[in-house]
Design a protein around this motif. Sequence first.
Motif, PDB file in Angstrom:
ATOM      1  N   GLU A   1     -23.674  -8.241  15.730  1.00 16.13           N
ATOM      2  CA  GLU A   1     -22.536  -7.399  15.906  1.00 16.13           C
ATOM      3  C   GLU A   1     -22.529  -7.181  17.304  1.00 16.13           C
ATOM      4  O   GLU A   1     -21.141  -7.281  18.048  1.00 16.13           O
ATOM      5  CB  GLU A   1     -22.716  -5.992  15.163  1.00 16.13           C
TER       6      GLU A   1
ATOM      7  N   HIS B   1     -21.063 -10.455  18.960  1.00 15.74           N
ATOM      8  CA  HIS B   1     -19.696 -10.784  18.613  1.00 15.74           C
ATOM      9  C   HIS B   1     -18.728  -9.890  19.622  1.00 15.74           C
ATOM     10  O   HIS B   1     -17.791 -10.114  20.111  1.00 15.74           O
ATOM     11  CB  HIS B   1     -19.415 -10.546  17.269  1.00 15.74           C
ATOM     12  N   HIS B   2     -19.494  -8.597  19.932  1.00 18.57           N
ATOM     13  CA  HIS B   2     -18.512  -7.777  20.621  1.00 18.57           C
ATOM     14  C   HIS B   2     -18.553  -7.979  22.066  1.00 18.57           C
ATOM     15  O   HIS B   2     -17.370  -8.052  22.595  1.00 18.57           O
ATOM     16  CB  HIS B   2     -19.381  -6.136  20.646  1.00 18.57           C
TER      17      HIS B   2
END
Length: 324
Positions: A287, A290-291
């Motif tokens: 995550e 991806h951020h």
Amino acid sequence: MRRLPLGPGGKLFGRRLNSPLGISAGPLLNSKWVEGYARLGFDVLTYKTVRSAFHPAYNLPNIRPVENRGAAAVATRRPTASGLTFAVSLGLPSMEPDVWRKDVRRAKEKIGPGQLLIVSVIGTVPVGGDAEALVADYARCAQWAADAGADAIEVRLAAPDPFEGPGHMIYDSLLLSARVLYRVKTTVSVPIVAKLGTFRTPRLLHDTATKLAPWVDGFVLVHGIQRRVVDEQGQAAFDGSGRDLAEVVGADTYPVASRQVEEMLAWRKAGAWDRAVLAVGGITTVERAHHVLQEGANAALVATAALFDPLFANRFRQARVSAA
């Protein structure tokens, strides 16, 4: 891995990538490590920092799990429940140049299409040498790395300044950093990136990046957070002179590192400069990777996560497929 999910694609320094996920300087000790992680789906591979002469590592232990507590990081027996956070005190070791130059060639041969090899270099001051000797040595290492097949050169400025006191890093000296990057840029023909650490204020980061931008193709940040590291009794966690400060890396550095990356991306969007930004620091989950990419980073580079989860890239690709 018998079969990796297709990568989401990407582009860096005009080269097409299978994915914008890679590994920062540190874990890839030689061509075998580069080959192994390339096969696991990491596509931006940084060969560990090398020098113009053999340099030994500090005595063991030189990597310890820590908890961040107030004014210091406290060494623990094992990684804590809050995540994978470590203090690293290695001393920037390097193989002999004849060894690593041949090995970089092997590493280049082992990576596949859609993958990019970055070689991290640092200058060494000879006994009695001055700033000019350091600048020349950076350029020498960069040239050797480029000749060996590096697709890009990482100029490690996140390192102790040999001409200043403890805690002062090379990137803290704007004049010295500019001299190093100018010499490297005018010596090699491959893209170069400057590796930076933490800054005390956003303004310092902005001014440094703006002044250095003419001599680089990109920036790599953030390279750890310098902290005092002690054991549970408050004694130095690493034995030896000059080891009271160490680089803290891993999960707990993400809030600081990602904030600096986002600041850099905001200034780039505002037109301050158009250089690539390779995000590093605490990217220990898919995550988080991806951020930083969604925020605009050109690549997300992991280190701690790759060591503890070699299939990180596989899960990163699966998440992209699911999102699509």
